[in-house]
Design an enzyme around this catalytic site. Structure first.
Site, mmCIF file in Angstrom:
data_model
loop_
_atom_site.group_PDB
_atom_site.id
_atom_site.type_symbol
_atom_site.label_atom_id
_atom_site.label_comp_id
_atom_site.label_asym_id
_atom_site.label_seq_id
_atom_site.Cartn_x
_atom_site.Cartn_y
_atom_site.Cartn_z
ATOM 1 C CB SER A 170 -0.932 -0.003 1.213
ATOM 2 O OG SER A 170 -0.184 -0.166 2.412
ATOM 3 C CB VAL A 174 10.228 -4.732 -2.590
ATOM 4 C CG1 VAL A 174 11.623 -5.312 -2.377
ATOM 5 C CG2 VAL A 174 9.612 -4.306 -1.266
ATOM 6 C CE LYS A 188 8.300 -0.773 2.893
ATOM 7 N NZ LYS A 188 7.984 -1.236 4.270
ATOM 8 C CG ASP A 325 0.490 -4.881 8.588
ATOM 9 O OD1 ASP A 325 -0.579 -5.518 8.563
ATOM 10 O OD2 ASP A 325 0.871 -4.168 7.648
#
Length: 539
Positions: A170, A174, A188, A325
């Site tokens: 979101s 990468v 990233k 997460d």
């Protein structure tokens, strides 16, 4: 007529919100941007995004009102129609998330894990897409970020840089690259629009949530807006993510040395990392729920499930610093680098934790209360469940509901002394029972979520993620996973009592409690082994 009137009223209200909120959201975006000219250009899109939000919300509301109008409560026709509307509405919400991107994708990912709160159609449709179909920035946009952050194009900074991303999430995507000294790395790169649109998206989401709460008072998710206000800026700063990575690994080495070898996070290349660009060691591994690849790697899914349960139990109950997460795309599995195997010849797994942007600290008191609550849940101790639920904010009236949400089981099963009382098989009947409770107790669930501290709400999110992964690995939940949670939470409670013991007699009392606890856990483990043996012999 009533449905049409309701539709017109809601549409007018939401369109008015679009006009007023769009201007405010645009102003926020411009004021908070490092590049006002770019933000001014972006702000022209904000009213469109807000109108899109409002139109989707109004369309969903109308579909429910119109489609269910006149159908008797509890009738087969109403239930069938409701499921059809759920599916249509979930697809509309999915489309909105993909069109808006950014934080909307994160919201969609969270919805896909709320089995105790939203209809199954939303969970299924959102989970099928939110983790694997995130928007992708163009290579020109990636070049722009790298040049701005590191002072040169990717080809100037890296020996090799693959322009095609291997993954997109979101907030970032990468790319695989090689440094000048030949090390393979994962780069990233933050999506270029995120810094400017995050503030505007936050404002639009806040407006929509507040409007929905005004229209439907029982729909109170203003706490979610508060959480976004706090967590989103941290997730957008990749240097904070890098520091979380280091702290997480340090905690395992200091506080959980017995499993530190089995949990890993990629090393950070600090000289190439900034707030919008993170360069890490490249790790080759299987996504944690990829059963086919795990089989090829000679890793047993049950070993992964147990390790996952233990690692996050250690974080919650002993470290007090929790990765919030851990969905499937953020956890890789590879064979333990030392090459050790289990007694059955299978390779031992190592978890590789990715995306360390969202962490929460549990202070000592809250951590021990949460551990004592889980200890009570595992051992069916109704008094301990109530006492610690109340301490965490659930109240005298909603503690049973809190226990049900944590375990995805109704109260009578939570306090059932049977060894497998918390196991969820994931069958259609289990899902139907969950949806029935979610529908029946929706106002109470909303009130509970409003009461609980935000850090506990993040623990619920973590719990949802771990449950979803374990369900994929074990086609349901596992007694062994619950026993691991029981052991780690109990160890945390015992350690707390020992650290607060002020006399030799009180130490003796805690040691006796610990001995009895170990005996009980050993007895449960023996019972589990016998159950497995009996099951194997009957096949």
């Amino acid at each position: 007529m009533a449905a049409r009137y309701l539709w017109r009223a809601k549409t007018k209200l939401l369109l008015a919100a679009t006009v007023s909120g769009g201007a405010g959201a645009g102003a926020v975006a411009i004021a908070s941007s490092d590049d006002p000219a770019s933000a001014l250009k972006l702000s022209t899109a904000v009213p469109v995004r807000l109108f899109r939000d409002a139109f989707t919300a109004a369309t969903i509301a109308f579909d429910y009102e119109y489609s269910l109008w006149g159908l008797p409560e509890g009738s087969f026709e109403r239930e069938r129609t409701k499921r059809e509307v759920h599916a249509r509405s979930a697809l509309r919400l999915q489309e909105l998330c993909f069109k808006n991107g950014g934080i909307y994708i994160k919201l969609g990912q969270h919805i896909s894990q709320l089995e105790y709160l939203v209809p199954d159609e939303y969970v299924q449709i959102m989970s099928q897409s939110m983790l694997n179909r995130c928007p992708v920035s163009s290579y020109d946009q990636v070049r722009e970020v790298v040049k701005k952050e590191l002072g040169g194009a990717p080809d100037d900074i890296f020996h090799e840089f693959d322009p095609i991303p291997i993954a997109s999430a979101s907030l970032a995507q990468v790319h695989v690259a090689r440094t000048r000294d030949g090390q393979k790395v994962a780069v990233k790169v933050q999506h270029t629009h995120m810094t400017d649109t995050a503030a505007a998206d936050y404002a639009t989401v806040e407006l929509i949530v507040n409007t929905l709460h005004w229209l439907f008072p029982s729909f109170d998710y203003r706490w979610l807006v508060d959480e976004m206000r706090e967590s989103l800026p941290k997730e957008l700063d990749f240097l904070i993510e890098a520091k979380n990575n280091i702290k997480c690994m340090d905690n395992f080495r200091r506080l959980s040395p017995h499993i530190s070898e089995y949990v890993y996070a990629p090393k950070i290349h600090w000289n190439l990392s900034t707030s919008k660009l993170l360069v890490m060691e490249f790790i080759d591994g299987a996504q944690v729920n990829d059963l086919r690849t795990l089989q090829k790697l000679e890793i047993h899914p049950s070993d992964v499930s147990k390790l996952l349960s233990q690692a996050f139990a250690e974080m919650m109950f002993k470290h007090g610093f929790v990765h919030c997460d851990p969905h499937a795309a953020n956890v890789l599995v590879r064979p333990l680098p030392s090459g050790n195997r289990s007694i059955f010849g299978k390779k031992k797994p190592q978890l590789v934790l990715l995306d360390h942007g969202l962490y929460k600290d549990l202070d000592f008191s809250m951590r021990i209360n949460y551990a004592a609550l889980w200890k009570g849940l595992i051992f069916s101790d109704a008094n301990a469940i109530k006492e610690n639920s109340v301490k965490l904010g659930a109240g005298e009236d909603l503690y049973a509901l809190f226990a049900a949400i944590l375990t995805m089981k109704p109260w009578e099963k939570v306090i059932d002394p049977a060894m497998d009382h918390l196991v969820v098989q994931g069958t259609d009947s289990d899902r139907a029972e969950l949806q029935m409770y979610a529908s029946e107790y929706f106002p109470q669930i909303t009130e509970l979520l409003r009461r609980l501290p935000r850090v506990i709400l993040l623990m619920l999110k973590t719990n949802d993620c771990i449950r979803a992964v374990n369900r994929s690995l074990m086609q349901g939940s596992s007694v062994e996973a619950f026993l691991i949670v029981g052991r780690v939470s109990s160890e945390a409670v015992i350690y707390s009592k020992l650290s607060h013991s002020t006399s030799f007699l009180s130490h003796i009392h805690v040691w006796v409690e610990e001995f009895l606890l170990e005996a009980r856990l050993f007895g449960m483990q023996i019972a589990l082994w016998l159950f497995k043996l009996q099951k194997a012999l009957t096949l």
